[in-house]
Design a protein around this motif. Structure first.
Motif, PDB file in Angstrom:
ATOM      1  N   ASP A 175      75.377  26.687  16.543  1.00  0.00           N
ATOM      2  CA  ASP A 175      74.231  27.567  16.745  1.00  0.00           C
ATOM      3  C   ASP A 175      74.510  28.453  17.957  1.00  0.00           C
ATOM      4  O   ASP A 175      74.654  27.950  19.077  1.00  0.00           O
ATOM      5  CB  ASP A 175      72.975  26.733  16.983  1.00  0.00           C
ATOM      6  N   PRO A 176      74.586  29.758  17.782  1.00  0.00           N
ATOM      7  CA  PRO A 176      74.916  30.630  18.916  1.00  0.00           C
ATOM      8  C   PRO A 176      73.887  30.605  20.038  1.00  0.00           C
ATOM      9  O   PRO A 176      74.209  30.928  21.183  1.00  0.00           O
ATOM     10  CB  PRO A 176      75.004  32.024  18.281  1.00  0.00           C
ATOM     11  N   ASP A 177      72.653  30.182  19.730  1.00  0.00           N
ATOM     12  CA  ASP A 177      71.608  30.172  20.759  1.00  0.00           C
ATOM     13  C   ASP A 177      71.561  28.884  21.563  1.00  0.00           C
ATOM     14  O   ASP A 177      70.937  28.843  22.621  1.00  0.00           O
ATOM     15  CB  ASP A 177      70.236  30.413  20.118  1.00  0.00           C
ATOM     16  N   SER A 178      72.199  27.807  21.066  1.00  0.00           N
ATOM     17  CA  SER A 178      72.128  26.523  21.778  1.00  0.00           C
ATOM     18  C   SER A 178      73.468  26.099  22.361  1.00  0.00           C
ATOM     19  O   SER A 178      73.607  24.989  22.864  1.00  0.00           O
ATOM     20  CB  SER A 178      71.620  25.426  20.830  1.00  0.00           C
ATOM     21  N   PHE A 179      74.482  26.982  22.298  1.00  0.00           N
ATOM     22  CA  PHE A 179      75.802  26.659  22.838  1.00  0.00           C
ATOM     23  C   PHE A 179      75.684  26.382  24.335  1.00  0.00           C
ATOM     24  O   PHE A 179      75.053  27.136  25.077  1.00  0.00           O
ATOM     25  CB  PHE A 179      76.754  27.825  22.577  1.00  0.00           C
ATOM     26  N   LEU A 180      76.292  25.285  24.781  1.00  0.00           N
ATOM     27  CA  LEU A 180      76.189  24.850  26.180  1.00  0.00           C
ATOM     28  C   LEU A 180      74.737  24.764  26.638  1.00  0.00           C
ATOM     29  O   LEU A 180      74.377  25.139  27.746  1.00  0.00           O
ATOM     30  CB  LEU A 180      76.965  25.776  27.112  1.00  0.00           C
ATOM     31  N   GLY A 181      73.903  24.245  25.735  1.00  0.00           N
ATOM     32  CA  GLY A 181      72.499  24.069  26.087  1.00  0.00           C
ATOM     33  C   GLY A 181      71.780  25.381  26.298  1.00  0.00           C
ATOM     34  O   GLY A 181      70.749  25.425  26.983  1.00  0.00           O
ATOM     35  N   GLY A 182      72.283  26.458  25.708  1.00  0.00           N
ATOM     36  CA  GLY A 182      71.660  27.756  25.872  1.00  0.00           C
ATOM     37  C   GLY A 182      72.128  28.516  27.092  1.00  0.00           C
ATOM     38  O   GLY A 182      71.717  29.666  27.315  1.00  0.00           O
ATOM     39  N   LYS A 183      73.017  27.904  27.910  1.00  0.00           N
ATOM     40  CA  LYS A 183      73.496  28.588  29.116  1.00  0.00           C
ATOM     41  C   LYS A 183      74.460  29.719  28.778  1.00  0.00           C
ATOM     42  O   LYS A 183      74.673  30.607  29.595  1.00  0.00           O
ATOM     43  CB  LYS A 183      74.173  27.576  30.052  1.00  0.00           C
ATOM     44  N   MET A 184      75.058  29.656  27.603  1.00  0.00           N
ATOM     45  CA  MET A 184      76.007  30.688  27.201  1.00  0.00           C
ATOM     46  C   MET A 184      75.689  31.102  25.763  1.00  0.00           C
ATOM     47  O   MET A 184      75.938  30.348  24.823  1.00  0.00           O
ATOM     48  CB  MET A 184      77.442  30.154  27.307  1.00  0.00           C
ATOM     49  N   LYS A 185      75.104  32.251  25.591  1.00  0.00           N
ATOM     50  CA  LYS A 185      74.740  32.742  24.268  1.00  0.00           C
ATOM     51  C   LYS A 185      75.972  33.313  23.568  1.00  0.00           C
ATOM     52  O   LYS A 185      76.756  34.052  24.176  1.00  0.00           O
ATOM     53  CB  LYS A 185      73.669  33.829  24.378  1.00  0.00           C
ATOM     54  N   LEU A 186      76.136  32.947  22.314  1.00  0.00           N
ATOM     55  CA  LEU A 186      77.259  33.453  21.535  1.00  0.00           C
ATOM     56  C   LEU A 186      76.808  34.609  20.648  1.00  0.00           C
ATOM     57  O   LEU A 186      75.647  34.689  20.240  1.00  0.00           O
ATOM     58  CB  LEU A 186      77.857  32.336  20.677  1.00  0.00           C
ATOM     59  N   ASP A 187      77.745  35.492  20.353  1.00  0.00           N
ATOM     60  CA  ASP A 187      77.474  36.691  19.563  1.00  0.00           C
ATOM     61  C   ASP A 187      77.960  36.456  18.133  1.00  0.00           C
ATOM     62  O   ASP A 187      79.143  36.635  17.821  1.00  0.00           O
ATOM     63  CB  ASP A 187      78.186  37.890  20.200  1.00  0.00           C
ATOM     64  N   ARG A 188      77.036  36.057  17.243  1.00  0.00           N
ATOM     65  CA  ARG A 188      77.408  35.762  15.868  1.00  0.00           C
ATOM     66  C   ARG A 188      77.880  37.020  15.136  1.00  0.00           C
ATOM     67  O   ARG A 188      78.816  36.964  14.335  1.00  0.00           O
ATOM     68  CB  ARG A 188      76.233  35.129  15.129  1.00  0.00           C
ATOM     69  N   ALA A 189      77.249  38.141  15.443  1.00  0.00           N
ATOM     70  CA  ALA A 189      77.647  39.390  14.781  1.00  0.00           C
ATOM     71  C   ALA A 189      79.089  39.753  15.114  1.00  0.00           C
ATOM     72  O   ALA A 189      79.840  40.228  14.250  1.00  0.00           O
ATOM     73  CB  ALA A 189      76.694  40.513  15.201  1.00  0.00           C
ATOM     74  N   ALA A 190      79.506  39.515  16.376  1.00  0.00           N
ATOM     75  CA  ALA A 190      80.889  39.806  16.762  1.00  0.00           C
ATOM     76  C   ALA A 190      81.854  38.879  16.040  1.00  0.00           C
ATOM     77  O   ALA A 190      82.952  39.299  15.639  1.00  0.00           O
ATOM     78  CB  ALA A 190      81.042  39.669  18.270  1.00  0.00           C
ATOM     79  N   ALA A 191      81.463  37.604  15.867  1.00  0.00           N
ATOM     80  CA  ALA A 191      82.320  36.661  15.132  1.00  0.00           C
ATOM     81  C   ALA A 191      82.492  37.103  13.691  1.00  0.00           C
ATOM     82  O   ALA A 191      83.609  37.104  13.144  1.00  0.00           O
ATOM     83  CB  ALA A 191      81.714  35.258  15.201  1.00  0.00           C
ATOM     84  N   ILE A 192      81.394  37.506  13.059  1.00  0.00           N
ATOM     85  CA  ILE A 192      81.456  37.940  11.661  1.00  0.00           C
ATOM     86  C   ILE A 192      82.299  39.208  11.530  1.00  0.00           C
ATOM     87  O   ILE A 192      83.112  39.342  10.601  1.00  0.00           O
ATOM     88  CB  ILE A 192      80.025  38.155  11.124  1.00  0.00           C
ATOM     89  N   ALA A 193      82.133  40.124  12.474  1.00  0.00           N
ATOM     90  CA  ALA A 193      82.910  41.370  12.415  1.00  0.00           C
ATOM     91  C   ALA A 193      84.406  41.105  12.536  1.00  0.00           C
ATOM     92  O   ALA A 193      85.227  41.698  11.823  1.00  0.00           O
ATOM     93  CB  ALA A 193      82.435  42.321  13.515  1.00  0.00           C
ATOM     94  N   ALA A 194      84.784  40.205  13.452  1.00  0.00           N
ATOM     95  CA  ALA A 194      86.200  39.878  13.628  1.00  0.00           C
ATOM     96  C   ALA A 194      86.760  39.209  12.380  1.00  0.00           C
ATOM     97  O   ALA A 194      87.882  39.518  11.938  1.00  0.00           O
ATOM     98  CB  ALA A 194      86.370  38.970  14.845  1.00  0.00           C
TER      99      ALA A 194
END
Length: 706
Positions: free
Chosen positions: A386-405
């Protein structure tokens, strides 16, 4: 309070235990160039969870165990000290010749046949920094040619003029008689007061001039960087209020005082991976598992070790940077497979790793400028992370960037959907890890079905459902400390000191019993002297005699072979009966390792080294058991199940809210602020009384919910 810290390439992991066994785990980004900053950031985060400042926490810490990759990194990056080597006249090329092993040192098995691509490793001591001096001992240590002290003094001055920072001395047969090397050290220090000098007779007193030379040279090569780093970490801790014992995890499975680590930095080459192995052994004993496979999947690598009957498999020789070092180490097999492993299309085929996006720029989803798809990007695109709960929410991930790559570099070139591309990346990396597990189990004569997998590291819990099922093990354990398991190993490990001595004896041959010719009295005397040395070291470290355990072992091989097996001696004196039993267990181990019928007792046997390890029992609290609680909250999200190959409804649980013995059917994700555990469609998971998660294959082989 008790702290354990492990610094990885991406994150600095911390585990804290209080006096009652209460557990805190946390992660902080590693800070290259200023690693102590990342350490204190992790300390501050742990302190916040207990309502304290970092300084207040450190003032209460009585023991700080630390695993480090500094030695490993210095070898890989070739940024150690400018080291000069002094050798016996005529043997200055020992490091370059390498017994011809340099061609294959560190080369993956699938590339051993690429003869045109074989290369000698980049030297740690260039040939122009090697000096030969007149001296010679025979195999018994008798002086044949006295050391030419004037020539040695000239050699030291010449190396100093070349800008040498550290020295290594490796003379022939010095382990039989170290006097020439000791004289050399005295002269070098007269010419360069305070110089760091490694003697092969002290660092690796074993048979084999190449291994002794390489070990002594690497020890001096690593020393300035490792010593400076350890001094910096300890100084930072002391400055911020720490007054407890600071110890460093070594490669043999124990911790050592900083002073000993500074004297023998070569023993830290696999310090980091060893922590996870020791943490797993400590936990496995509590859970009643004697045979385990430890798997550490981080950002850049996948590290594997085997534990049989509570003991990790050890090796007397280890490859580091293309050179072989002769210090006992836990056998850890590593491949380039981690969350940061980069996926590419090569010749219309999907390939994953071994190169990694590392911490910077990292996977595309990290948002730090990375544009190439990685394993972590695939997990995010599949919905497993879950991109919003990574490291307890301390680090937000960009799902759109992952999909684009994934779309640009994998899906479009191969004519796949993004989800199919992501599932393919995951299946490939899981298969690569399973292949490695087969090599270290089936390849060594072990049946994987007799083992339990322990999965940890940042990505291990996310992927163990895949590589564990691929291997066919009956059970996987994700420790409650999995998100910082190597740090837990540094906290839980015992104080350790080991010493060894070359003692060449030959026994048996033809129809004679193999133990015939092995002098039990001489072996017993050697063990007694080594035990005294170990006990003295434990006393200096402040360990009470009643808290010291001793393990005695010998290196054995069939005559004229080049590789030894480490065989532990049973309890009691080294009597003739004990030596006969040692030989019997060598033969059993040999056939277990190399296959039924491989033993060749007619050749006779050779005992090459004897070794004693002393362990000072750690006084650490055990993890507090967890009380059962009610039914947990369950969330839902849609994921693309990579094995089933279609989108499915997935249950989502909070690890910290799970009650004891609660059963979870896959597909499911169990989230923790520092990690996520994926349970595949055909698997079930449970939480035990110590908050560890076990994963097993469902008996009905079901594929979960649509």
């Amino acid at each position: 309070m008790f702290l354990g810290v492990d610094i990885g390439g991406t994150f600095t992991d911390l585990v804290m235990l209080d006096e009652n066994g209460g557990l805190v785990t946390t992660k902080a980004l590693s800070t290259p160039g200023e690693l102590e900053v990342g350490v204190f950031n992790a300390v501050e985060d742990a302190a916040r969870q207990r309502g304290m400042t970092g300084e207040e926490l450190l003032a209460r810490v009585v023991a700080f165990g630390h695993g480090t990759t500094q030695a490993t990194n210095a070898v890989i990056e070739r940024d150690g000290a400018r080291t000069g080597l002094i050798a016996t006249r005529g043997f200055g090329d020992t490091l370059a010749i390498q017994r011809l092993m340099g061609f294959t040192a560190g080369v993956p098995a699938d590339r051993l046949g690429w003869y045109s691509r074989r290369r000698y490793p980049e030297p740690i001591v260039p040939r122009h920094l090697v000096r030969e001096v007149r001296e010679r001992l025979d195999h018994a240590g008798t002086v044949l040619v006295a050391l030419d002290e004037a020539e040695l003094r000239a050699a030291a001055r010449s190396l100093l003029a070349e800008g040498v920072q550290t020295f290594a001395v490796a003379f022939l047969w010095s382990f039989r008689n170290p006097e020439h090397e000791r004289i050399a050290a005295r002269i070098i220090r007269e010419e360069a007061p305070g110089a760091y000098v490694s003697l092969s007779s002290e660092i690796a007193p074993v048979l084999g001039e190449y291994e002794r030379t390489a070990t002594a040279a690497l020890n001096s090569y690593l020393a300035p960087k490792v010593v400076s780093y350890l001094d910096g970490i300890e100084h930072m801790l002391r400055r911020k209020g720490f007054k407890g014992a600071f110890s460093i995890l070594n490669s043999a499975g124990g911790v050592m005082p900083v002073a000993e680590a500074a004297r023998r930095p070569v023993t830290l080459v696999t310090s980091g991976p060893t922590g996870g192995v020791m943490g797993s052994i400590h936990l496995a004993k509590r859970l009643g598992y004697r045979n385990i496979i430890t798997t550490d999947m981080g950002g850049t690598s996948f590290d594997v070790a085997i534990v049989v009957d509570d003991k990790p498999l050890m090796s007397t020789k280890h490859e580091a940077g293309g050179f072989h070092i002769a210090t006992p180490m836990i056998e850890v097999r590593a491949i380039g497979a981690g969350g940061g492993s980069i996926a590419r299309v090569v010749d219309d085929q999907l390939r994953v790793g071994p190169d990694s996006a590392s911490a910077w720029p990292g996977p595309a989803c990290y948002g730090r400028g990375g544009t190439l798809p990685t394993v972590t990007d695939a997990d995010v695109a599949l919905g497993i992370i879950d991109p919003d709960s990574f490291l307890g929410g301390k680090m937000k991930l960009d799902r759109a960037a992952a999909i684009a790559a994934l779309d640009q570099h994998i899906a479009t070139p191969l004519g796949l959907s993004v989800e199919q591309a992501a599932a393919g990346i995951r299946r490939i990396v899981d298969a690569q890890m399973a292949d490695t597990l087969r090599e270290v189990t089936i390849g060594r004569g072990f049946d994987p079905r007799d083992f339990v997998i322990f999965a940890y590291g940042g990505a291990g819990p996310v992927h163990c459902a895949g590589y564990g099922a691929e291997l066919g093990v009956p059970k996987m354990v994700v420790p409650v400390t999995s998100m910082a398991h190597s740090a837990y190993g540094a906290l839980a490990a015992d104080l350790q000191f080991a010493t060894e001595r070359a003692l060449l004896m030959r026994g048996g041959g033809g129809a004679r019993p193999l133990s015939e010719g092995l002098d039990a009295a001489r072996i017993a005397q050697a063990f007694a002297e080594l035990e005294t040395e170990c006990l003295d070291a434990m006393t200096r470290a402040g360990v009470a005699a009643g808290d010291v355990g001793l393990i005695r072992s010998a290196d054995l091989r069939y005559r004229r072979q080049t590789n030894d097996l480490i065989i532990p001696l049973g309890d009691g004196d080294a009597s003739e009966a004990a030596i006969a039993d040692l030989v019997r267990r060598f033969e059993e181990t040999y056939e277990q390792t190399y296959g039924k019928g491989s033993a060749f007792r007619e050749a006779g046997i050779e005992l090459t080294n004897v070794r004693v390890e002393a362990f000072g029992k750690a006084r650490r609290p055990e993890l507090a058991p967890r009380a059962p609680s009610g039914i947990p909250q369950v969330g839902r999200r849609s994921i693309f199940e990579p094995v089933v190959g279609r989108r499915m409804e997935c249950a989502v649980y909070n690890w910290r809210e799970l009650p004891v013995d609660f059963t979870i059917e896959g597909p499911a994700v169990i989230e923790h602020p520092e990690t996520s555990v994926f349970v595949a469609a055909a698997q079930i998971a449970r939480l035990d009384a110590n908050s560890n998660i076990t994963i097993e294959t469902r008996e009905d082989g079901g594929h979960g919910r649509d």
